[in-house]
Write an enzyme that holds these catalytic residues in place. Structure first.
Site, PDB file in Angstrom:
ATOM      1  N   GLU B 278     -34.891  14.727 -25.215  1.00  0.00           N
ATOM      2  CA  GLU B 278     -35.974  13.430 -25.145  1.00  0.00           C
ATOM      3  C   GLU B 278     -35.656  12.439 -25.861  1.00  0.00           C
ATOM      4  O   GLU B 278     -35.966  11.313 -25.455  1.00  0.00           O
ATOM      5  CB  GLU B 278     -37.456  14.177 -25.399  1.00  0.00           C
ATOM      6  CG  GLU B 278     -38.414  13.328 -24.986  1.00  0.00           C
ATOM      7  CD  GLU B 278     -39.796  13.995 -24.792  1.00  0.00           C
ATOM      8  OE1 GLU B 278     -39.669  15.407 -25.067  1.00  0.00           O
ATOM      9  OE2 GLU B 278     -40.832  13.301 -24.786  1.00  0.00           O
ATOM     10  N   GLU B 281     -32.867  10.488 -24.425  1.00  0.00           N
ATOM     11  CA  GLU B 281     -33.492   9.674 -23.453  1.00  0.00           C
ATOM     12  C   GLU B 281     -34.165   8.539 -23.683  1.00  0.00           C
ATOM     13  O   GLU B 281     -34.173   7.417 -23.166  1.00  0.00           O
ATOM     14  CB  GLU B 281     -34.496  10.695 -22.513  1.00  0.00           C
ATOM     15  CG  GLU B 281     -35.074  10.094 -21.271  1.00  0.00           C
ATOM     16  CD  GLU B 281     -36.262  10.738 -20.573  1.00  0.00           C
ATOM     17  OE1 GLU B 281     -36.269  12.012 -20.848  1.00  0.00           O
ATOM     18  OE2 GLU B 281     -36.974  10.407 -19.573  1.00  0.00           O
ATOM     19  N   CYS B 298     -44.195  17.605 -22.613  1.00  0.00           N
ATOM     20  CA  CYS B 298     -44.124  18.836 -23.084  1.00  0.00           C
ATOM     21  C   CYS B 298     -45.398  19.830 -22.526  1.00  0.00           C
ATOM     22  O   CYS B 298     -45.316  20.974 -22.359  1.00  0.00           O
ATOM     23  CB  CYS B 298     -44.076  19.097 -24.806  1.00  0.00           C
ATOM     24  SG  CYS B 298     -43.097  18.111 -25.474  1.00  0.00           S
ATOM     25  N   SER B 318     -41.243  11.180 -19.592  1.00  0.00           N
ATOM     26  CA  SER B 318     -39.610  11.510 -19.775  1.00  0.00           C
ATOM     27  C   SER B 318     -39.398  12.947 -18.818  1.00  0.00           C
ATOM     28  O   SER B 318     -40.341  13.520 -18.272  1.00  0.00           O
ATOM     29  CB  SER B 318     -39.827  12.455 -21.127  1.00  0.00           C
ATOM     30  OG  SER B 318     -38.663  13.469 -21.229  1.00  0.00           O
ATOM     31  N   LYS B 357     -49.847  26.408 -19.190  1.00  0.00           N
ATOM     32  CA  LYS B 357     -48.540  27.142 -19.003  1.00  0.00           C
ATOM     33  C   LYS B 357     -48.459  28.091 -17.767  1.00  0.00           C
ATOM     34  O   LYS B 357     -47.216  28.270 -17.288  1.00  0.00           O
ATOM     35  CB  LYS B 357     -48.113  27.685 -20.317  1.00  0.00           C
ATOM     36  CG  LYS B 357     -47.911  26.840 -21.468  1.00  0.00           C
ATOM     37  CD  LYS B 357     -46.605  25.908 -21.275  1.00  0.00           C
ATOM     38  CE  LYS B 357     -46.406  24.791 -22.461  1.00  0.00           C
ATOM     39  NZ  LYS B 357     -45.201  24.041 -22.009  1.00  0.00           N
ATOM     40  N   GLU B 360     -47.763  25.985 -15.080  1.00  0.00           N
ATOM     41  CA  GLU B 360     -46.614  25.435 -15.033  1.00  0.00           C
ATOM     42  C   GLU B 360     -45.617  26.140 -14.622  1.00  0.00           C
ATOM     43  O   GLU B 360     -44.530  25.760 -13.910  1.00  0.00           O
ATOM     44  CB  GLU B 360     -46.340  24.918 -16.338  1.00  0.00           C
ATOM     45  CG  GLU B 360     -45.139  24.085 -16.584  1.00  0.00           C
ATOM     46  CD  GLU B 360     -44.726  23.853 -18.088  1.00  0.00           C
ATOM     47  OE1 GLU B 360     -44.883  24.596 -19.086  1.00  0.00           O
ATOM     48  OE2 GLU B 360     -44.087  22.912 -18.432  1.00  0.00           O
ATOM     49  N   GLU B 365     -40.581  23.972  -8.510  1.00  0.00           N
ATOM     50  CA  GLU B 365     -39.230  23.425  -9.068  1.00  0.00           C
ATOM     51  C   GLU B 365     -38.861  24.077 -10.076  1.00  0.00           C
ATOM     52  O   GLU B 365     -37.727  23.814 -10.732  1.00  0.00           O
ATOM     53  CB  GLU B 365     -39.527  21.952  -9.380  1.00  0.00           C
ATOM     54  CG  GLU B 365     -40.436  21.492 -10.426  1.00  0.00           C
ATOM     55  CD  GLU B 365     -41.623  21.284  -9.831  1.00  0.00           C
ATOM     56  OE1 GLU B 365     -42.152  21.905  -8.784  1.00  0.00           O
ATOM     57  OE2 GLU B 365     -42.629  20.374 -10.325  1.00  0.00           O
ATOM     58  N   CYS B 502     -51.570  21.532 -29.333  1.00  0.00           N
ATOM     59  CA  CYS B 502     -51.402  23.134 -28.736  1.00  0.00           C
ATOM     60  C   CYS B 502     -52.463  23.599 -29.709  1.00  0.00           C
ATOM     61  O   CYS B 502     -52.991  24.898 -29.218  1.00  0.00           O
ATOM     62  CB  CYS B 502     -49.988  23.574 -29.096  1.00  0.00           C
ATOM     63  SG  CYS B 502     -48.827  22.423 -27.958  1.00  0.00           S
TER      64      CYS B 502
END
Lengths: 155, 572
Positions: B278, B281, B298, B318, B357, B360, B365, B502
């Site tokens: 990241e 990037e 994230c 990102s 999560k 996710e 993908e 988190c």
């Protein structure tokens, strides 16, 4: 359903009353009147124009007995089951209507002629038990009188 | 200032204070149910009713403001009787499967009934028979247990501004539901799980993967690999009865081995990896005139939120996968290769403070390893339950390290678990990438703390890098609207869906207490200070994974395994 019918009416309301949360109910009323129910596209249109989340619009629709998201029959029968009507045997009347139409409360007949709904107070306590069929009021109902009313609509 | 009397004690408070808050100043806790600190009070439940001299009715103390000379009784016979009656009526139609209820140990209604001395329920109401909402891969709603306090609705609307749940129908049929009763999985729910934290009863919970993980652990054919999110070390102990903020990284590794996990790694390792990618990037975007600001990726709650509400900002986000998903992809490629294990035999489990999560990991993908990269996600609460079920005396466990290959980590990775941490970690490495020198003042204080939006300017070799950090989706919206309007002064923005980051994730120990979330964060900053490596690029296991396998940040292999793309999603 002709979309332009409700859209023109909603736009009139928005022009008159402004694009705010407070305008939601008047908008829903004109849509219900124009279509007989509130189609999903109309909810999307209101969400975008009034900046009210869909769930809140849905909450308002489900709160009011006069508003619905389900397509309605030609005749919408709304029978009151609030206390004064209930004490005057609205449940017996309801039973007769259900039997006559072959549908239960909340349903629409297969030929799309009738929708039957149990609703909270219609403000017709002086004529309890009472119901409305579309915009017309029927009071002091008995099992016999509703049979006659339904029979008249059926012909 | 206003002076009033509460239970005979004089108290002076600011004008506009509620009676409930005024009472706290004389150490009186007025029992309540629908009121929750951090949410706008709405007085649905009436449990907090108090007697005011000269008034015929009890007043809801959560909303009623103090006035000069007011005389309040919070504990008169009448108040006690009314409270008991209200709780009794709530219990009369409550679906009381308490022994098997998720919230058996944390139910506020149960606690209230006990504390208010409700000893019998004189009424029997009609128990509801609603279908469970199991449409979401992350969260299950059980309307049968709902007490209609409206806290979930308020957190979803007012704090997160996602607004997917609300009250529908009326009277006895009133319930909390979604648009057209389509279910959480079919609306714009971000799976953040804050509704779970504010629910006083067991009406909302995570979709558990405990049984699936037990089955994998028992299957001798399977090789079960586990990763634990950065904040787990600061919150797992709390869920197992240790004081809030106890650092339990070592005990956690030990407990996981005793549960039967074959290899214990760390999400912290892949958090360091995320920073490498990241930060690279970001540097690339700045140097080559790419789309700015770059926004972190994230947090899966934020990503889903973005895909529904800000899909026009996809180019800003990102392309890095989250640490969980980077780990998942590597667990079935890099690790499988190093350990000589057929990746088809590997079951990759993650322990997360997060309900999103769970969503996710099921995104189609997220299968770049050739398999579903992460198989099962357990929340803090689920892992704690497994540890209890296995009879492991957690507090007495020795400290054990995770395995080095994908378990060594820097302090930069640890602070991912609290709002501002990803930003700080990324800046530590980005500075090095741009200047070739190490950032001297490694503690970047302006991005720490619990303010909803934090900003900072960092001088990087003459370039003033502007950054912003937002946590809680309502705060995120403010920052994102600036970006959308083209008025954002920032180069880099960190967004976390949950208030606190988190530390306040939807899978954490139940509660909506921001101070507690802050304590977990302090534990992470403390571990960061004491670790031998505090920058992601110094982590030897990170150097090794690039040398042996990935070659370079943003390289071909990294691109394939560690980066992803986003999808525009509809708003219904």
């Amino acid at each position: 359903m002709n979309v332009s019918v409700w859209k023109t009416k909603v736009d009139e309301v928005l022009k008159r009353s402004g694009k705010s949360k407070e305008t939601l109910l008047p908008c829903l009323e004109v849509i219900q009147e124009a279509c007989g129910y509130i189609p999903q596209e109309a909810i999307t249109y209101l969400r975008e124009n009034l900046d009210v989340p869909s769930i809140d619009i849905y909450g308002v629709i489900t709160f009011y007995g006069m508003l619905t998201t389900k397509e309605q029959g030609k005749y919408v029968i709304r029978i009151c089951d609030s206390l004064p009507c209930y004490l005057n045997k609205s449940d017996g009347v309801l039973g007769v209507i259900e039997k006559e139409l072959g549908i239960e409360a909340g349903e629409t007949s297969a030929d799309r002629q009738f929708t039957l709904e149990v609703v909270p107070c219609l403000g017709l306590c002086d004529k309890a038990p009472a119901m409305m069929i579309n915009d017309k009021i029927y009071g002091n109902l008995t099992e016999q009188s509703v049979k006659k009313i339904i029979a008249e609509l059926n012909c | 200032m206003v002076t009033l009397t509460i239970n005979g004690k004089q108290v002076t408070v600011l004008e506009g204070t509620s009676i409930m808050n005024a009472a706290k100043q004389v150490h009186i806790n007025i029992p309540h149910l629908c009121y929750l600190e951090g949410l706008e009070p709405e007085y649905h439940c009436r449990v907090c009713g108090v007697e005011i001299e000269g008034e015929p009715r009890l007043a809801p103390s959560c909303v009623r403001q103090v006035s000069e000379g007011m005389k309040v009784q919070t504990n008169s016979a009448r108040v006690r009787r009314a409270r008991r009656m209200i709780v009794e009526l709530l219990l009369a139609d409550h679906y009381t499967d308490c022994p098997t209820c998720e919230r058996n140990q944390t139910c506020e209604l149960l606690k209230l009934a006990f504390e208010l001395g409700v000893k019998e329920i004189r009424f029997e109401g009609e128990k509801p028979h609603y279908e469970l909402d199991e449409t979401s891969p992350a969260i299950i709603r059980d309307p049968n247990k709902c007490v209609l306090c409206g806290r979930c609705v308020r957190v979803c609307h007012d704090v997160q501004t996602v607004s997917v749940i609300g009250f529908v129908n009326r009277g006895l049929e009133t319930m909390v539901s979604t648009f057209m009763e389509n279910g959480l999985g079919n609306v714009e729910c971000t799976n953040c799980g804050q509704c779970i934290h504010v629910c006083p009863v067991g009406a909302i919970k995570e979709k558990s993967a405990v049984d699936e993980v037990w089955a994998a652990l028992a299957d001798l054919e399977k090789h079960v690999v586990v990763q634990e999110a950065p904040v787990m070390r600061a919150s797992l102990g709390e869920e197992l009865g240790l004081p809030a903020g106890t650092l339990v990284a070592g005990k956690m590794h030990a407990a996981l081995r005793r549960l039967g996990f074959d290899t214990v790694f760390e999400t912290n390792f892949s958090a360091d990896l995320t920073i490498m990618e990241e930060a690279s990037e970001l540097v690339k975007r700045v140097k080559e005139g790419g789309v700015l600001p770059q926004i972190t990726s994230c947090c899966p709650g934020w990503i889903t939120f973005m895909e529904h509400f800000y899909p026009d900002l996809i180019p800003n986000v990102s392309t890095c996968k989250s640490p969980q998903q980077m780990f998942g992809a590597l667990s079935k490629t890099y690790y499988a290769e190093k350990a000589g294990i057929d990746p088809a035999r590997i079951v990759s489990v993650s322990i997360m403070p997060c309900t999103a999560k769970k969503f996710e990991t099921q995104r189609p993908e997220m299968a770049d390893s050739g398999f579903q990269d992460v198989d099962y996600v357990l929340t803090t609460r689920e892992l704690a339950r497994m540890i209890k079920e296995a009879g492991i005396d957690f507090a007495s466990l020795p400290d054990e390290p995770a395995e080095e290959l994908m378990g060594l980590y820097s302090g930069a990775a640890t602070i991912f678990g609290i709002t501002g941490g990803v930003m700080e970690a990324a800046l530590r490495t980005a500075y090095k990438l741009v200047t070739g020198k190490e950032l001297e003042k490694i503690d970047i204080e302006p991005v720490r703390g619990l303010d909803g939006i934090k900003t900072a300017t960092l001088n990087v070799d003459g370039l003033e890098v502007e950054v912003a950090v937002a946590h809680g989706l309502g705060n995120a919206r403010k920052v994102l609207d600036e970006v959308r309007a083209g008025k954002s002064p920032y180069h880099f923005i960190e967004i976390m869906a949950c208030p606190g980051g988190c530390a306040g994730g939807g899978g954490q120990p139940i509660g909506f207490d921001m101070a507690l979330r802050g304590i977990r964060g302090q534990t992470l900053y403390a571990e960061d200070r004491q670790l031998p490596y505090r920058r992601s690029h110094d982590n030897p296991s990170i150097k090794k994974v690039y040398e042996d396998y990935l070659k370079e940040p943003l390289g071909e292999k990294s691109h394939h395994l560690l980066h992803t793309k986003y999808t525009k999603r509809e708003v219904v």
